[in-house]
Design a protein around this motif. Structure first.
Motif, PDB file in Angstrom:
ATOM      1  N   LEU A 146     -45.823  -2.440  -0.144  1.00  0.00           N
ATOM      2  CA  LEU A 146     -45.433  -3.419  -0.953  1.00  0.00           C
ATOM      3  C   LEU A 146     -44.486  -4.434  -0.166  1.00  0.00           C
ATOM      4  CD1 LEU A 146     -44.387  -1.518  -4.329  1.00  0.00           C
ATOM      5  CD2 LEU A 146     -46.413  -2.971  -3.886  1.00  0.00           C
ATOM      6  N   ALA A 147     -43.581  -3.776   0.608  1.00  0.00           N
ATOM      7  CA  ALA A 147     -42.738  -4.972   1.343  1.00  0.00           C
ATOM      8  C   ALA A 147     -43.659  -5.752   2.152  1.00  0.00           C
ATOM      9  CB  ALA A 147     -41.776  -4.053   2.261  1.00  0.00           C
ATOM     10  N   LEU A 148     -44.569  -5.255   2.891  1.00  0.00           N
ATOM     11  CA  LEU A 148     -45.502  -5.973   3.722  1.00  0.00           C
ATOM     12  C   LEU A 148     -46.296  -6.926   2.773  1.00  0.00           C
ATOM     13  CD1 LEU A 148     -46.120  -3.241   6.360  1.00  0.00           C
ATOM     14  CD2 LEU A 148     -45.402  -5.562   6.801  1.00  0.00           C
ATOM     15  N   THR A 149     -46.861  -6.605   1.821  1.00  0.00           N
ATOM     16  CA  THR A 149     -47.423  -7.713   0.846  1.00  0.00           C
ATOM     17  C   THR A 149     -46.523  -8.624   0.568  1.00  0.00           C
ATOM     18  OG1 THR A 149     -48.553  -5.695  -0.041  1.00  0.00           O
ATOM     19  CG2 THR A 149     -48.852  -7.649  -1.203  1.00  0.00           C
ATOM     20  N   VAL A 167     -35.938 -10.138  -1.858  1.00  0.00           N
ATOM     21  CA  VAL A 167     -35.910  -8.795  -2.657  1.00  0.00           C
ATOM     22  C   VAL A 167     -37.236  -8.116  -2.475  1.00  0.00           C
ATOM     23  CG1 VAL A 167     -36.421  -7.983  -5.073  1.00  0.00           C
ATOM     24  CG2 VAL A 167     -34.607  -9.813  -4.494  1.00  0.00           C
ATOM     25  N   GLY A 168     -38.440  -8.819  -2.035  1.00  0.00           N
ATOM     26  CA  GLY A 168     -39.848  -8.208  -1.940  1.00  0.00           C
ATOM     27  C   GLY A 168     -39.689  -7.428  -0.735  1.00  0.00           C
ATOM     28  N   LEU A 228     -38.269  -2.998   1.480  1.00  0.00           N
ATOM     29  CA  LEU A 228     -38.438  -2.163   2.664  1.00  0.00           C
ATOM     30  C   LEU A 228     -36.979  -1.416   2.750  1.00  0.00           C
ATOM     31  CD1 LEU A 228     -40.148  -1.937   5.049  1.00  0.00           C
ATOM     32  CD2 LEU A 228     -38.677  -3.277   6.223  1.00  0.00           C
ATOM     33  N   ILE A 229     -36.081  -1.827   2.364  1.00  0.00           N
ATOM     34  CA  ILE A 229     -34.724  -1.040   2.376  1.00  0.00           C
ATOM     35  C   ILE A 229     -34.641   0.206   1.456  1.00  0.00           C
ATOM     36  CG2 ILE A 229     -32.136  -1.042   1.659  1.00  0.00           C
ATOM     37  CD1 ILE A 229     -31.975  -3.964   3.341  1.00  0.00           C
ATOM     38  N   ILE A 230     -34.901  -0.117   0.381  1.00  0.00           N
ATOM     39  CA  ILE A 230     -35.313   0.879  -0.699  1.00  0.00           C
ATOM     40  C   ILE A 230     -36.196   2.039  -0.063  1.00  0.00           C
ATOM     41  CG2 ILE A 230     -36.170   1.458  -3.008  1.00  0.00           C
ATOM     42  CD1 ILE A 230     -35.128  -1.222  -3.923  1.00  0.00           C
ATOM     43  N   SER A 231     -37.470   1.807   0.475  1.00  0.00           N
ATOM     44  CA  SER A 231     -38.123   2.693   0.734  1.00  0.00           C
ATOM     45  C   SER A 231     -37.697   3.480   2.119  1.00  0.00           C
ATOM     46  CB  SER A 231     -39.436   2.263   1.449  1.00  0.00           C
ATOM     47  OG  SER A 231     -40.003   0.941   0.501  1.00  0.00           O
ATOM     48  N   TYR A 280     -41.458   4.948  -9.011  1.00  0.00           N
ATOM     49  CA  TYR A 280     -41.451   3.574  -9.717  1.00  0.00           C
ATOM     50  C   TYR A 280     -40.519   2.407  -9.355  1.00  0.00           C
ATOM     51  CZ  TYR A 280     -44.140   6.936 -12.527  1.00  0.00           C
ATOM     52  OH  TYR A 280     -45.001   8.117 -12.874  1.00  0.00           O
ATOM     53  N   LEU A 281     -39.528   2.774  -8.552  1.00  0.00           N
ATOM     54  CA  LEU A 281     -38.525   1.610  -8.376  1.00  0.00           C
ATOM     55  C   LEU A 281     -39.219   0.311  -7.818  1.00  0.00           C
ATOM     56  CD1 LEU A 281     -35.767   0.355  -8.912  1.00  0.00           C
ATOM     57  CD2 LEU A 281     -35.242   1.544  -6.862  1.00  0.00           C
ATOM     58  N   SER A 282     -39.890   0.569  -6.364  1.00  0.00           N
ATOM     59  CA  SER A 282     -40.339  -0.363  -5.451  1.00  0.00           C
ATOM     60  C   SER A 282     -41.660  -1.040  -6.321  1.00  0.00           C
ATOM     61  CB  SER A 282     -40.838   0.165  -4.304  1.00  0.00           C
ATOM     62  OG  SER A 282     -39.872   0.877  -3.395  1.00  0.00           O
TER      63      SER A 282
END
Lengths: 146, 435
Positions: free
Chosen positions: B153-156, B195-196, B201-204, B226-228
């Protein structure tokens, strides 16, 4: 009855816990408590490594025919971990706090990386290939291998 | 079954992530000089040309630079699969990307068409090569985990940021667009970036590093799953219902902050650790952002503020806090762990065969001294506070620039020391292997 991944992963967590207690005691310069916890960790680790090297790895190697693959890498890492444990023993005996904490951080990350590989790859592969895995674990519970 | 995951051959050579890491503080040092020479006017609006150069220096030059370097190592370790031709890919993308960020910053400062076009080409190529290699890895069979799904998701998001950025630059270079690129368009570009890309990325990464380095419990399952993805969906909603989605994004980060506090509090390793201090600072920042975001507008730039002083421009204040006290804090927390960790791991792997060479490897604290790491944390807080001061009172810009120079020169020095030790020991092991 517990499976190989379940039991061996739980052992990793137990080792982590007592390792952290020893580390915390050293940070507070509580040397008697540090020694007790450290010895407890060292014997848990010795037993765990022996269960792998003397029982699980040979069985896995026999079942899959792979003697130079992942188990060999794990054995070499065990040897490195033992070397660090020896250095930590010395640091504790000398009450060298900073040296101990630096080595402890090192062993900690080495163990975590090592554990991750075992938990994510090796144990699931063992569960797949060793039909008598659950009995082996029951054996570990019943007697000390080391 | 993928057996290569257990081998360390998947790790790319260490000088590849190192070159990304060491370039990063140089960009902030350049930013500090820019602040020094721009004067008070820089702080009047986020749309100032030099302010755009500054924000891109921070986000691309530092944050993205470090994250690109870290992903080179993290993906093989977490995913158990190596990159194809890592040296060619990483060196080429690093050079093109660094030149691209410099061109982009200069394009904002000098507004020359050739700089805009250079930035457009260099960044597209630099990002393009890097992203193709990483996306190839993520599409290929790689072990599934919540962290890996977050990386996707971060890379998207990064791809979205890049595409929007390309359109903005092309329009700046004079190419006519079939639609208007208004401020909302720029907001989407910025939000997907902060944020994206950086945030998710940080969250993951937190799912992986907190349990690993601090013997903390895993994040609760529903947070990991579910958070990311929720944040990513809110980002998509933002394109249509901006106000509504932004509120949800802020609240999601509040939830993440509470989870962080819980997990950190439950960790088994309780010894003093600067990285943990950084994570706590980051979590507290996210809670503060919730308070600041939901404060009535009368608190901001208003004569009838209930506070003793009106708060500055809301967007600038919240963005500055998010970048400095949240994103930068976590990135520094990561660097303090990852620099000694990578140095040690790479050397240790070289001693698997030649066990006797183990004696040459220093322990983790020798690669990065704990007290020196703690000093970085205090410098970070000092420069963060000076940033808040300059937003309220632009005449304090010299103070902020000086703090930045100090903090990031210190970080650069810590990196150089660590890398120098690595190469010295590496040479010893090399000689031992040959003997």
């Amino acid at each position: 009855m517990s499976s190989i991944p379940e039991y061996m992963t739980a052992k990793h967590r137990e080792c982590d816990e007592v390792f952290c207690q020893a580390e915390a005691a050293v940070a507070e310069r509580n040397w008697p408590l540090a020694l007790t916890n450290w010895q407890c960790f060292a014997s848990e680790l010795t037993e765990h490594l022996a269960q792998e090297e003397e029982v699980l790895f040979p069985q896995f190697e026999q079942a899959t025919g792979m003697t130079t693959g992942p188990t060999q890498v794990m054995r070499m890492e065990h040897q490195q971990m033992r070397a660090l444990v020896q250095e930590l023993d010395n640091a504790l005996a000398a009450k060298a706090k900073d040296e101990y904490l630096g080595l402890a951080e090192t062993l900690m990350v080495m163990m975590q990386q090592h554990n991750m590989k075992e938990e994510m790859m090796l144990y699931p592969m063992m569960a797949q290939h060793l039909s008598d895995g659950d009995q082996l674990i029951e054996g570990f519970k019943g007697s000390k291998v080391a | 079954m993928n057996m290569s995951g257990l081998s360390f051959n998947a790790l790319p050579p260490i000088d590849l992530p190192f070159r990304f890491f060491i370039s990063a503080p140089l960009f902030i040092i350049a930013c500090a000089l820019l602040i020094l020479f721009s004067g008070e006017a820089l702080w009047l609006s986020r749309w100032q040309a030099n302010m755009l150069a500054l924000t891109h220096g921070f986000t691309l030059g530092f944050l993205t630079m470090v994250m690109m370097g870290a992903l080179l190592q993290l993906l093989p370790v977490i995913g158990g699969i190596g990159l194809a031709k890592p040296r060619l890919m990483a060196s080429t993308s690093h050079i093109l990307y660094s030149a691209g960020v410099i061109a982009l910053m200069l394009n904002f400062i000098f507004a020359e068409n050739w700089l805009t076009i250079s930035a457009l080409i260099l960044l597209s190529l630099g990002f393009g090569i890097y992203l193709c290699a990483i996306i190839w890895l993520l599409v290929k069979k790689i072990s599934q985990s919540d962290a890996i799904n977050g990386f996707r998701l971060a890379l998207t998001s990064l791809v979205v940021v890049l595409l929007l950025g390309v359109l903005l630059l092309a329009s700046r270079a004079g190419i006519t667009m079939p639609f208007t690129l208004d401020k909302q368009f720029t907001n989407i570009h910025a939000l997907f970036g902060l944020v994206g890309w950086a945030g998710i990325l940080i969250i993951s990464v937190s799912f992986q590093v907190l349990p690993m380095f601090h013997v903390a419990p895993n994040m609760p399952k529903y947070i990991r799953q579910y958070l990311s993805v929720s944040i990513f969906i809110f980002l998509l909603v933002y394109m249509v219902y901006a106000e509504f989605a932004l509120g949800l994004i802020v609240i999601s980060h509040g939830v993440f902050a509470l989870t962080l506090f819980y997990v950190i509090n439950q960790r088994k390793r309780k010894i003093d650790d600067t990285s943990i201090k950084y994570w706590q600072l980051a979590a507290a920042t996210l809670l503060l952002l919730n308070v600041l975001y939901f404060l009535p507008d009368s608190f901001y730039r208003s004569a009838d503020t209930p506070l003793f002083i009106a708060l500055p421009d809301k967007t600038m204040l919240l963005t500055a806090i998010f970048i400095y006290f949240y994103l930068l804090s976590v990135i520094q927390a990561m660097l303090l762990k990852i620099l000694p960790f990578l140095s040690y791991t790479h050397l240790q792997q070289r001693c698997l065969i030649d066990f006797s060479a183990m004696q040459f490897i220093p322990h983790m604290h020798e690669f990065l001294n704990k007290k020196q790491g703690l000093a970085l944390y205090y410098l970070h807080i000092l420069s963060g506070l000076s940033l808040l001061a300059v937003i309220c009172e632009p005449s304090l810009y010299v103070f902020f620039a000086a703090c930045l120079l100090l903090e990031f020169s210190w970080l650069l020095l810590l990196m150089i020391k660590c890398m120098h030790l690595y190469f010295t020991v590496s040479q010893k092991i090399h000689l031992s292997n040959k003997a």
